[in-house]
Design an enzyme around this catalytic site. Sequence first.
Site, PDB file in Angstrom:
ATOM      1  N   THR A  39      24.651 -17.119  12.081  1.00  0.00           N
ATOM      2  CA  THR A  39      25.914 -17.420  12.758  1.00  0.00           C
ATOM      3  C   THR A  39      27.028 -17.335  11.716  1.00  0.00           C
ATOM      4  OG1 THR A  39      24.707 -18.893  14.223  1.00  0.00           O
ATOM      5  CG2 THR A  39      27.109 -19.154  14.156  1.00  0.00           C
ATOM      6  N   LYS A  51      28.659 -16.687  19.979  1.00  0.00           N
ATOM      7  CA  LYS A  51      27.774 -17.745  19.477  1.00  0.00           C
ATOM      8  C   LYS A  51      28.538 -19.070  19.322  1.00  0.00           C
ATOM      9  CE  LYS A  51      24.317 -19.765  17.664  1.00  0.00           C
ATOM     10  NZ  LYS A  51      23.140 -20.117  18.428  1.00  0.00           N
ATOM     11  N   ASN A  69      27.921 -22.592  21.519  1.00  0.00           N
ATOM     12  CA  ASN A  69      27.589 -23.869  20.879  1.00  0.00           C
ATOM     13  C   ASN A  69      28.688 -24.914  21.096  1.00  0.00           C
ATOM     14  OD1 ASN A  69      25.104 -23.120  20.112  1.00  0.00           O
ATOM     15  ND2 ASN A  69      25.469 -23.117  17.913  1.00  0.00           N
ATOM     16  N   GLY A 117      23.276 -40.082  25.104  1.00  0.00           N
ATOM     17  CA  GLY A 117      22.370 -40.427  23.996  1.00  0.00           C
ATOM     18  C   GLY A 117      23.137 -40.833  22.761  1.00  0.00           C
ATOM     19  N   CYS A 126      23.009 -26.789  13.610  1.00  0.00           N
ATOM     20  CA  CYS A 126      23.917 -25.817  14.234  1.00  0.00           C
ATOM     21  C   CYS A 126      25.176 -26.428  14.849  1.00  0.00           C
ATOM     22  CB  CYS A 126      23.161 -25.019  15.284  1.00  0.00           C
ATOM     23  SG  CYS A 126      21.953 -23.927  14.523  1.00  0.00           S
ATOM     24  N   LYS A 170      15.887 -33.636  17.254  1.00  0.00           N
ATOM     25  CA  LYS A 170      15.463 -33.510  18.651  1.00  0.00           C
ATOM     26  C   LYS A 170      13.952 -33.357  18.678  1.00  0.00           C
ATOM     27  CE  LYS A 170      16.280 -28.575  19.369  1.00  0.00           C
ATOM     28  NZ  LYS A 170      16.657 -27.625  20.368  1.00  0.00           N
TER      29      LYS A 170
HETATM   30  P1  NAD Z   1      17.038 -22.142   7.564  1.00  0.00           P
HETATM   31  O1  NAD Z   1      17.713 -22.962   6.531  1.00  0.00           O
HETATM   32  O2  NAD Z   1      15.874 -22.712   8.293  1.00  0.00           O
HETATM   33  O3  NAD Z   1      16.559 -20.760   6.945  1.00  0.00           O
HETATM   34  C1  NAD Z   1      17.331 -19.967   6.099  1.00  0.00           C
HETATM   35  C2  NAD Z   1      16.401 -19.412   5.033  1.00  0.00           C
HETATM   36  O4  NAD Z   1      17.073 -18.427   4.262  1.00  0.00           O
HETATM   37  C3  NAD Z   1      15.908 -20.475   4.060  1.00  0.00           C
HETATM   38  O5  NAD Z   1      14.493 -20.494   4.068  1.00  0.00           O
HETATM   39  C4  NAD Z   1      16.472 -20.023   2.718  1.00  0.00           C
HETATM   40  O6  NAD Z   1      15.623 -20.337   1.633  1.00  0.00           O
HETATM   41  C5  NAD Z   1      16.585 -18.524   2.938  1.00  0.00           C
HETATM   42  N1  NAD Z   1      17.542 -17.846   2.049  1.00  0.00           N
HETATM   43  C6  NAD Z   1      18.730 -18.288   1.577  1.00  0.00           C
HETATM   44  N2  NAD Z   1      19.300 -17.339   0.806  1.00  0.00           N
HETATM   45  C7  NAD Z   1      18.475 -16.272   0.804  1.00  0.00           C
HETATM   46  C8  NAD Z   1      18.520 -14.983   0.228  1.00  0.00           C
HETATM   47  N3  NAD Z   1      19.567 -14.612  -0.521  1.00  0.00           N
HETATM   48  N4  NAD Z   1      17.489 -14.165   0.430  1.00  0.00           N
HETATM   49  C9  NAD Z   1      16.433 -14.538   1.172  1.00  0.00           C
HETATM   50  N5  NAD Z   1      16.329 -15.745   1.770  1.00  0.00           N
HETATM   51  C10 NAD Z   1      17.339 -16.587   1.590  1.00  0.00           C
HETATM   52  O7  NAD Z   1      18.179 -21.717   8.573  1.00  0.00           O
HETATM   53  P2  NAD Z   1      17.996 -21.347  10.113  1.00  0.00           P
HETATM   54  O8  NAD Z   1      17.967 -22.597  10.908  1.00  0.00           O
HETATM   55  O9  NAD Z   1      16.910 -20.353  10.267  1.00  0.00           O
HETATM   56  O10 NAD Z   1      19.411 -20.662  10.409  1.00  0.00           O
HETATM   57  C11 NAD Z   1      19.711 -19.371   9.921  1.00  0.00           C
HETATM   58  C12 NAD Z   1      20.980 -18.885  10.599  1.00  0.00           C
HETATM   59  O11 NAD Z   1      20.761 -18.776  12.004  1.00  0.00           O
HETATM   60  C13 NAD Z   1      22.188 -19.813  10.448  1.00  0.00           C
HETATM   61  O12 NAD Z   1      23.342 -19.049  10.397  1.00  0.00           O
HETATM   62  C14 NAD Z   1      22.158 -20.626  11.717  1.00  0.00           C
HETATM   63  O13 NAD Z   1      23.429 -21.119  12.065  1.00  0.00           O
HETATM   64  C15 NAD Z   1      21.685 -19.593  12.712  1.00  0.00           C
HETATM   65  N6  NAD Z   1      20.982 -20.134  13.890  1.00  0.00           N
HETATM   66  C16 NAD Z   1      20.115 -21.166  13.744  1.00  0.00           C
HETATM   67  C17 NAD Z   1      19.439 -21.651  14.867  1.00  0.00           C
HETATM   68  C18 NAD Z   1      18.488 -22.805  14.772  1.00  0.00           C
HETATM   69  O14 NAD Z   1      18.125 -23.363  15.827  1.00  0.00           O
HETATM   70  N7  NAD Z   1      18.048 -23.206  13.595  1.00  0.00           N
HETATM   71  C19 NAD Z   1      19.657 -21.060  16.127  1.00  0.00           C
HETATM   72  C20 NAD Z   1      20.532 -19.986  16.219  1.00  0.00           C
HETATM   73  C21 NAD Z   1      21.193 -19.531  15.087  1.00  0.00           C
END
Ligand code: NAD
Length: 446
Positions: free
Chosen positions: A127, A210, A214, A259, A266, A327
């Site tokens: 995002t 997005k 949200n 709640g 996010c 959650k």
């Molecule tokens: P996360 O923190 O679980 O995962 C991100 C991963 O990227 C980490 O494991 C980190 O070590 C790795 N990383 C960081 N820098 C890196 C690099 N240079 N090279 C390789 N790996 C690297 O995050 P997430 O929850 O998966 O979210 C990722 C993106 O997706 C964010 O922008 C978030 O807003 C978006 N998003 C998340 C969700 C959710 O429910 N978690 C849903 C939709 C969108």
Amino acid sequence: MKLVVFGGGYVGLVTAAGLASCGHSVSVVEADSAKLDLLRRGDAPFHEPLLDEILKPSIEKKFLSFYSIEDESLSSVIANSSVIFIAVGTPELPSGATDLRATLSVVKFLCKQRGSLSKKIVVVKSTVPVGTGDALEVMFRKSRKKPIVISNPEFLKQGNAVTDFIRPERVIVGTNDSHARDVMNALYKPFMLKSNRLIFMDRRSSEAVKYACNAFLATKISFINEMSRFAEACGADIRHIREGMITDSRIGNQFLFPGVGFGGSCFPKDLRSLIHQGQAHGLKFEIPAASWSINKRQRKWPAEQLSKIFGKGLGAKTIAIWGLSFKPNTDDLRESPAGELIESLIRIGAKVVAYDPVAIRNAQVKWRRHLKSKKLSLVVDPYSAAQDADALAILTEWSEFRAPDFDRLRKSMKRRIIVDGRNILDREEVIRTGFRYFGVGQRALV
Ligand code: NAD
């Protein structure tokens, strides 16, 4: 296709495993060495229902492999790939702006690769603020690279991520490039057999969707929470108000549970980023700003209830907490309301004994300091948490908390007080079994 996914977190790993389960060859690049070790052993570094079921077979069939940024073979993996996903974290900076350092470091890394990257598609799944795709394209061009940069925001929900990825309600793709459209159509086709739910638009609109989603969902939660405050103040019952509202099909029944406020990685940061992005365009985003401040206040609800019950004596009490994750069905503790209650109780000297079905391992790391000082204990079953507690606070709506053994609770707790931050118990039943019950937006005492 040969695909690369940067980031092996909730979004990256689910995306990689989902695409590998269709037979694509997917290489995941993960920067965190501890996570990488787990992934290479075939273990998911976090709890997500059904993930093991698609992860392990794909690893065994060698459709899924894992790399660190330093791996020498990574350059040839990238050179042979046709699509590169960026799914790294985009947390918030103290100003509310989005921290794009991880995204930019991936792009810088790609810029250093040999070859032009032309015809390769760089898919931004993280995002990111509106206009980021344009900025990344400029970076590539400055390094004489010409990949097609597209936006493909992710809508999966933690706790249901695999199902959401495999059966998406829709997939948004931001690009005007016809080759990228064809490739994305081909990639998502296996998940669209019943009907095509792929929606194409320009890149900036896709990035904005997005944030719009949200912010809107967060607003629904804040709205019902504000109504619950009103219900408490005027002697109405939010359970009835909610029932009356959700039976109106124009309103719908999702994200309208009163709640202790929203958390997770996010909603909080995306709301703040949207407000920040608005400011950059001279716009005051009033609804997201109100949702944010209502949520901040609502997250204090459990601490306020406990203060009302025990007054100044709260600091000498032991409080049991059921539910630590933000959650159910996830072990993610980022911005969890439980964290806020733990900190505020420990600050005034109270003791906390907490239980969560899957987040204990993460909690041991996050609250190591409180565990050391013995102000916080983590236990492996809910009834041990309640043993000798002055009150029980329920903060995550895990299914296993919905029908507790009240007899057992009554015998083990020091005082029979339940603060139900998710309204998952039946107030009348709890009171009948001899407890004092405090639910959100419901009349206070027995
Ligand atoms: P996360 O923190 O679980 O995962 C991100 C991963 O990227 C980490 O494991 C980190 O070590 C790795 N990383 C960081 N820098 C890196 C690099 N240079 N090279 C390789 N790996 C690297 O995050 P997430 O929850 O998966 O979210 C990722 C993106 O997706 C964010 O922008 C978030 O807003 C978006 N998003 C998340 C969700 C959710 O429910 N978690 C849903 C939709 C969108």
